[in-house]
Write a protein that holds these residues in place. Structure first.
Motif, PDB file in Angstrom:
ATOM      1  N   VAL A  44     101.601  -3.450  41.306  1.00  0.00           N
ATOM      2  CA  VAL A  44     101.926  -1.793  42.509  1.00  0.00           C
ATOM      3  C   VAL A  44     101.086  -0.882  42.705  1.00  0.00           C
ATOM      4  CG1 VAL A  44     103.466  -4.360  43.827  1.00  0.00           C
ATOM      5  CG2 VAL A  44     103.748  -1.563  41.722  1.00  0.00           C
ATOM      6  N   PRO A  45     100.829   0.108  43.901  1.00  0.00           N
ATOM      7  CA  PRO A  45     100.908   1.350  43.260  1.00  0.00           C
ATOM      8  C   PRO A  45     101.670   2.830  42.867  1.00  0.00           C
ATOM      9  CG  PRO A  45     100.758   0.513  45.716  1.00  0.00           C
ATOM     10  CD  PRO A  45     100.290  -0.444  44.937  1.00  0.00           C
ATOM     11  N   ASP A  46     101.758   3.642  42.195  1.00  0.00           N
ATOM     12  CA  ASP A  46     103.046   3.888  42.220  1.00  0.00           C
ATOM     13  C   ASP A  46     102.492   5.272  43.324  1.00  0.00           C
ATOM     14  OD1 ASP A  46     100.919   6.095  41.180  1.00  0.00           O
ATOM     15  OD2 ASP A  46     101.300   5.715  39.242  1.00  0.00           O
ATOM     16  N   GLU A  47     103.349   6.583  43.232  1.00  0.00           N
ATOM     17  CA  GLU A  47     103.608   7.369  43.859  1.00  0.00           C
ATOM     18  C   GLU A  47     102.404   7.720  44.155  1.00  0.00           C
ATOM     19  OE1 GLU A  47     105.049  11.242  42.019  1.00  0.00           O
ATOM     20  OE2 GLU A  47     106.272  10.218  42.650  1.00  0.00           O
ATOM     21  N   ASP A  48     100.718   7.711  43.332  1.00  0.00           N
ATOM     22  CA  ASP A  48      99.914   9.043  43.401  1.00  0.00           C
ATOM     23  C   ASP A  48      98.721   7.603  43.303  1.00  0.00           C
ATOM     24  OD1 ASP A  48      99.983  11.645  42.180  1.00  0.00           O
ATOM     25  OD2 ASP A  48     100.940  10.146  40.140  1.00  0.00           O
ATOM     26  N   GLY A  49      98.751   6.525  43.349  1.00  0.00           N
ATOM     27  CA  GLY A  49      98.499   5.123  43.819  1.00  0.00           C
ATOM     28  C   GLY A  49      97.519   4.652  42.564  1.00  0.00           C
ATOM     29  N   HIS A  50      98.285   4.423  41.750  1.00  0.00           N
ATOM     30  CA  HIS A  50      97.856   4.283  40.205  1.00  0.00           C
ATOM     31  C   HIS A  50      98.384   3.010  39.935  1.00  0.00           C
ATOM     32  CE1 HIS A  50      96.304   8.409  39.639  1.00  0.00           C
ATOM     33  NE2 HIS A  50      95.656   7.849  39.779  1.00  0.00           N
ATOM     34  N   PRO A  51      98.080   1.721  39.422  1.00  0.00           N
ATOM     35  CA  PRO A  51      98.774   0.378  39.459  1.00  0.00           C
ATOM     36  C   PRO A  51     100.011   0.573  38.523  1.00  0.00           C
ATOM     37  CG  PRO A  51      96.453   0.472  39.244  1.00  0.00           C
ATOM     38  CD  PRO A  51      96.848   1.546  39.248  1.00  0.00           C
ATOM     39  N   VAL A  52     100.725  -0.260  38.718  1.00  0.00           N
ATOM     40  CA  VAL A  52     102.312  -0.269  38.094  1.00  0.00           C
ATOM     41  C   VAL A  52     102.237  -2.040  37.499  1.00  0.00           C
ATOM     42  CG1 VAL A  52     104.589  -0.008  37.239  1.00  0.00           C
ATOM     43  CG2 VAL A  52     103.580   1.787  38.042  1.00  0.00           C
ATOM     44  N   LEU A  53     102.044  -2.137  36.048  1.00  0.00           N
ATOM     45  CA  LEU A  53     102.427  -3.802  36.104  1.00  0.00           C
ATOM     46  C   LEU A  53     103.690  -3.579  36.905  1.00  0.00           C
ATOM     47  CD1 LEU A  53     100.496  -3.933  32.079  1.00  0.00           C
ATOM     48  CD2 LEU A  53      99.889  -4.381  34.711  1.00  0.00           C
ATOM     49  N   VAL A  54     103.696  -5.570  37.301  1.00  0.00           N
ATOM     50  CA  VAL A  54     105.221  -5.601  37.389  1.00  0.00           C
ATOM     51  C   VAL A  54     105.671  -7.033  36.818  1.00  0.00           C
ATOM     52  CG1 VAL A  54     105.660  -8.089  39.238  1.00  0.00           C
ATOM     53  CG2 VAL A  54     104.213  -6.178  40.411  1.00  0.00           C
ATOM     54  N   THR A  55     106.803  -6.557  36.209  1.00  0.00           N
ATOM     55  CA  THR A  55     107.282  -7.446  35.394  1.00  0.00           C
ATOM     56  C   THR A  55     108.373  -7.698  35.218  1.00  0.00           C
ATOM     57  OG1 THR A  55     107.986  -5.302  34.104  1.00  0.00           O
ATOM     58  CG2 THR A  55     105.917  -5.542  32.846  1.00  0.00           C
ATOM     59  N   PRO A  56     109.076  -9.161  34.824  1.00  0.00           N
ATOM     60  CA  PRO A  56     109.814  -9.269  34.585  1.00  0.00           C
ATOM     61  C   PRO A  56     111.217  -8.707  34.189  1.00  0.00           C
ATOM     62  CG  PRO A  56     109.349 -10.652  33.201  1.00  0.00           C
ATOM     63  CD  PRO A  56     108.508  -9.828  33.727  1.00  0.00           C
ATOM     64  N   ASP A  57     112.371  -7.927  34.549  1.00  0.00           N
ATOM     65  CA  ASP A  57     112.973  -7.865  34.107  1.00  0.00           C
ATOM     66  C   ASP A  57     113.848  -8.502  32.734  1.00  0.00           C
ATOM     67  OD1 ASP A  57     114.829  -8.637  35.401  1.00  0.00           O
ATOM     68  OD2 ASP A  57     115.628  -7.403  37.245  1.00  0.00           O
ATOM     69  N   ALA A  58     114.295  -9.147  32.242  1.00  0.00           N
ATOM     70  CA  ALA A  58     114.384 -10.144  31.531  1.00  0.00           C
ATOM     71  C   ALA A  58     113.342 -10.991  30.780  1.00  0.00           C
ATOM     72  CB  ALA A  58     116.021 -10.512  31.657  1.00  0.00           C
ATOM     73  N   ALA A  59     113.310 -11.405  29.839  1.00  0.00           N
ATOM     74  CA  ALA A  59     112.540 -12.319  29.595  1.00  0.00           C
ATOM     75  C   ALA A  59     113.067 -13.237  29.715  1.00  0.00           C
ATOM     76  CB  ALA A  59     112.235 -12.282  27.709  1.00  0.00           C
ATOM     77  N   VAL A  60     111.472 -14.096  30.233  1.00  0.00           N
ATOM     78  CA  VAL A  60     111.485 -15.423  31.033  1.00  0.00           C
ATOM     79  C   VAL A  60     110.794 -16.662  29.554  1.00  0.00           C
ATOM     80  CG1 VAL A  60     111.679 -14.379  32.904  1.00  0.00           C
ATOM     81  CG2 VAL A  60     109.670 -14.290  32.289  1.00  0.00           C
ATOM     82  N   PRO A  61     110.224 -17.122  30.093  1.00  0.00           N
ATOM     83  CA  PRO A  61     109.691 -18.537  29.349  1.00  0.00           C
ATOM     84  C   PRO A  61     107.890 -18.447  30.051  1.00  0.00           C
ATOM     85  CG  PRO A  61     112.048 -19.514  30.123  1.00  0.00           C
ATOM     86  CD  PRO A  61     112.227 -18.285  30.623  1.00  0.00           C
ATOM     87  N   LEU A  62     107.231 -18.451  29.035  1.00  0.00           N
ATOM     88  CA  LEU A  62     106.082 -18.150  29.757  1.00  0.00           C
ATOM     89  C   LEU A  62     105.560 -19.223  30.371  1.00  0.00           C
ATOM     90  CD1 LEU A  62     104.771 -16.759  26.056  1.00  0.00           C
ATOM     91  CD2 LEU A  62     105.339 -15.207  28.068  1.00  0.00           C
TER      92      LEU A  62
END
Length: 109
Positions: free
Chosen positions: A86-104
């Motif tokens: 999703v874009p940051d305030e400058d429009g550059h992508p920030v990866l979507v990640t889980p906030d805790a480790a989850v099974p692959l």
């Protein structure tokens, strides 16, 4: 088609980045080549990560990926997963990640 069916078998799954390399051949300098383990297989992905991440800091990171979209070739590189950002305030992508480790391979539900 029922409410739960889609015309494609697209899934959102969690994967772990195994390798990441710069992708200077791509038409956008911020692109990187990623290899992502989704638990059942390793998928290559071309992703716009260069504004916010260096390739070496991506290795080991869990990310959300769209899979079963088919294959896209970008500058000769076969990309089989869409790494979600999703874009940051400058429009550059920030990866979507889980906030805790989850099974692959964990799919969104």
């Amino acid at each position: 088609m029922s409410d739960t069916e889609t015309p494609f078998d697209v899934q959102l799954q969690v994967g772990e980045i195994l390798r990441a390399e710069p992708f200077p051949e791509a038409n956008k300098p911020e692109m990187a080549k990623l290899w992502i383990d989704i638990g059942t297989q390793e998928l290559p992905s071309a992703a716009q990560t260069g504004y916010n991440y260096e390739p070496d800091e991506l290795v080991g990171r869990q990310v959300l990926c769209a899979t079963n979209l088919g294959t896209v070739r970008i500058a000769g590189f076969k990309s089989e997963a869409l790494t979600v950002g999703v874009p940051d305030e400058d429009g550059h992508p920030v990866l979507v990640t889980p906030d805790a480790a989850v099974p692959l391979g964990g799919a969104l539900y």
